[in-house]
Enzyme design. Structure first.
Site, PDB file in Angstrom:
ATOM      1  N   CYS A   3      12.532  25.141  37.072  1.00  0.00           N
ATOM      2  CA  CYS A   3      13.953  24.853  36.865  1.00  0.00           C
ATOM      3  C   CYS A   3      14.101  24.060  35.577  1.00  0.00           C
ATOM      4  CB  CYS A   3      14.505  24.065  38.057  1.00  0.00           C
ATOM      5  SG  CYS A   3      16.158  23.422  37.765  1.00  0.00           S
ATOM      6  N   ASP A  29      25.352  19.807  25.933  1.00  0.00           N
ATOM      7  CA  ASP A  29      25.162  21.229  26.185  1.00  0.00           C
ATOM      8  C   ASP A  29      24.675  21.908  24.901  1.00  0.00           C
ATOM      9  OD1 ASP A  29      26.507  23.331  28.511  1.00  0.00           O
ATOM     10  OD2 ASP A  29      25.899  24.173  26.573  1.00  0.00           O
ATOM     11  N   HIS A  45      16.733  17.949  42.647  1.00  0.00           N
ATOM     12  CA  HIS A  45      17.133  19.356  42.543  1.00  0.00           C
ATOM     13  C   HIS A  45      18.020  19.750  43.715  1.00  0.00           C
ATOM     14  CE1 HIS A  45      16.912  23.578  41.302  1.00  0.00           C
ATOM     15  NE2 HIS A  45      16.980  23.814  42.605  1.00  0.00           N
ATOM     16  N   GLY A  90      30.272  31.794  37.926  1.00  0.00           N
ATOM     17  CA  GLY A  90      29.899  31.633  36.520  1.00  0.00           C
ATOM     18  C   GLY A  90      28.704  30.728  36.295  1.00  0.00           C
ATOM     19  N   THR A  92      25.015  29.700  35.624  1.00  0.00           N
ATOM     20  CA  THR A  92      23.863  30.376  35.018  1.00  0.00           C
ATOM     21  C   THR A  92      22.576  29.564  35.164  1.00  0.00           C
ATOM     22  OG1 THR A  92      24.380  29.448  32.844  1.00  0.00           O
ATOM     23  CG2 THR A  92      25.266  31.637  33.324  1.00  0.00           C
ATOM     24  N   HIS A  95      20.819  24.535  39.029  1.00  0.00           N
ATOM     25  CA  HIS A  95      20.563  23.129  39.364  1.00  0.00           C
ATOM     26  C   HIS A  95      21.945  22.482  39.189  1.00  0.00           C
ATOM     27  CE1 HIS A  95      17.919  19.300  38.841  1.00  0.00           C
ATOM     28  NE2 HIS A  95      19.194  18.895  38.769  1.00  0.00           N
ATOM     29  N   HIS A  97      25.242  20.874  38.332  1.00  0.00           N
ATOM     30  CA  HIS A  97      25.644  20.145  37.131  1.00  0.00           C
ATOM     31  C   HIS A  97      27.149  20.183  36.974  1.00  0.00           C
ATOM     32  CE1 HIS A  97      24.868  24.344  35.933  1.00  0.00           C
ATOM     33  NE2 HIS A  97      25.868  24.198  35.076  1.00  0.00           N
ATOM     34  N   HIS A  99      30.097  19.934  34.016  1.00  0.00           N
ATOM     35  CA  HIS A  99      30.417  19.957  32.591  1.00  0.00           C
ATOM     36  C   HIS A  99      31.475  18.888  32.341  1.00  0.00           C
ATOM     37  CE1 HIS A  99      28.743  24.130  31.854  1.00  0.00           C
ATOM     38  NE2 HIS A  99      28.889  24.170  33.160  1.00  0.00           N
TER      39      HIS A  99
HETATM   40  P1  AMP Z   1      26.657  27.016  33.952  1.00  0.00           P
HETATM   41  O1  AMP Z   1      27.071  28.320  33.336  1.00  0.00           O
HETATM   42  O2  AMP Z   1      27.767  26.265  34.613  1.00  0.00           O
HETATM   43  O3  AMP Z   1      25.453  27.195  34.867  1.00  0.00           O
HETATM   44  O4  AMP Z   1      26.227  26.096  32.764  1.00  0.00           O
HETATM   45  C1  AMP Z   1      24.940  26.068  32.238  1.00  0.00           C
HETATM   46  C2  AMP Z   1      25.055  25.406  30.895  1.00  0.00           C
HETATM   47  O5  AMP Z   1      23.769  24.956  30.529  1.00  0.00           O
HETATM   48  C3  AMP Z   1      25.551  26.312  29.767  1.00  0.00           C
HETATM   49  O6  AMP Z   1      26.738  25.750  29.211  1.00  0.00           O
HETATM   50  C4  AMP Z   1      24.383  26.308  28.763  1.00  0.00           C
HETATM   51  O7  AMP Z   1      24.823  26.293  27.434  1.00  0.00           O
HETATM   52  C5  AMP Z   1      23.660  25.036  29.137  1.00  0.00           C
HETATM   53  N1  AMP Z   1      22.226  24.978  28.856  1.00  0.00           N
HETATM   54  C6  AMP Z   1      21.280  25.885  29.195  1.00  0.00           C
HETATM   55  N2  AMP Z   1      20.057  25.457  28.826  1.00  0.00           N
HETATM   56  C7  AMP Z   1      20.243  24.237  28.243  1.00  0.00           C
HETATM   57  C8  AMP Z   1      19.379  23.275  27.647  1.00  0.00           C
HETATM   58  N3  AMP Z   1      18.047  23.457  27.570  1.00  0.00           N
HETATM   59  N4  AMP Z   1      19.926  22.133  27.142  1.00  0.00           N
HETATM   60  C9  AMP Z   1      21.261  21.937  27.205  1.00  0.00           C
HETATM   61  N5  AMP Z   1      22.122  22.799  27.761  1.00  0.00           N
HETATM   62  C10 AMP Z   1      21.629  23.940  28.266  1.00  0.00           C
HETATM   63 ZN    ZN Z   2      16.233  21.727  39.231  1.00  0.00          ZN
END
Ligand code: AMP
Ligand code: ZN
Length: 111
Positions: A3, A29, A45, A90, A92, A95, A97, A99
């Protein structure tokens, strides 16, 4: 477990941190959708909001207690907090999080 956010939380992957304590970490981000776009994650996690329950959800209150602290540090005067849950929501990175978006007058669109 493979992860990426766990790896960020345990320091395996370096990131641009804006806040960290024993329970959570906030970092920029990679693909910002606003002038300020920070992700706030629990170090523990949890896959997504759909996996929250009475035992593990205190961390969400903790995160929201720190959002004003992080927002102040980033000089945000108003902001949006977004959670995408599961693929159809939406999400991706699987884990949990949140925004934190700001630094401009945000439109009505969801990030
Ligand atoms: P979500 O689509 O809500 O799952 O948001 C995942 C976010 O993680 C996206 O906005 C990506 O740009 C961001 N993201 C993915 N990998 C990384 C990383 N290594 N460091 C910072 N942000 C990341
Ligand atoms: Zn995780």
């Amino acid at each position: 477990m493979d992860c990426i956010f766990c790896k960020i939380a345990n320091g395996e992957i370096p990131t641009n941190k804006v806040y960290e304590d024993d329970k959570i970490i906030a970092f920029n981000d990679l693909e910002p959708k606003a002038p300020v776009h920070v992700l706030i994650i629990p170090k523990e996690h949890i896959c997504c909001a759909d996996e929250l329950n009475e035992e593990n959800s205190a961390i969400v209150g903790y995160i929201f207690s720190k959002i004003p602290v992080i927002a102040k540090e980033l000089s945000l005067d108003g902001y949006r907090v977004v959670n995408n849950c599961k693929e159809n929501g939406g999400q991706t990175v699987f884990h949990l999080h949140f925004h934190l978006l700001g630094g401009t007058k945000l439109s009505g669109d969801f990030a």
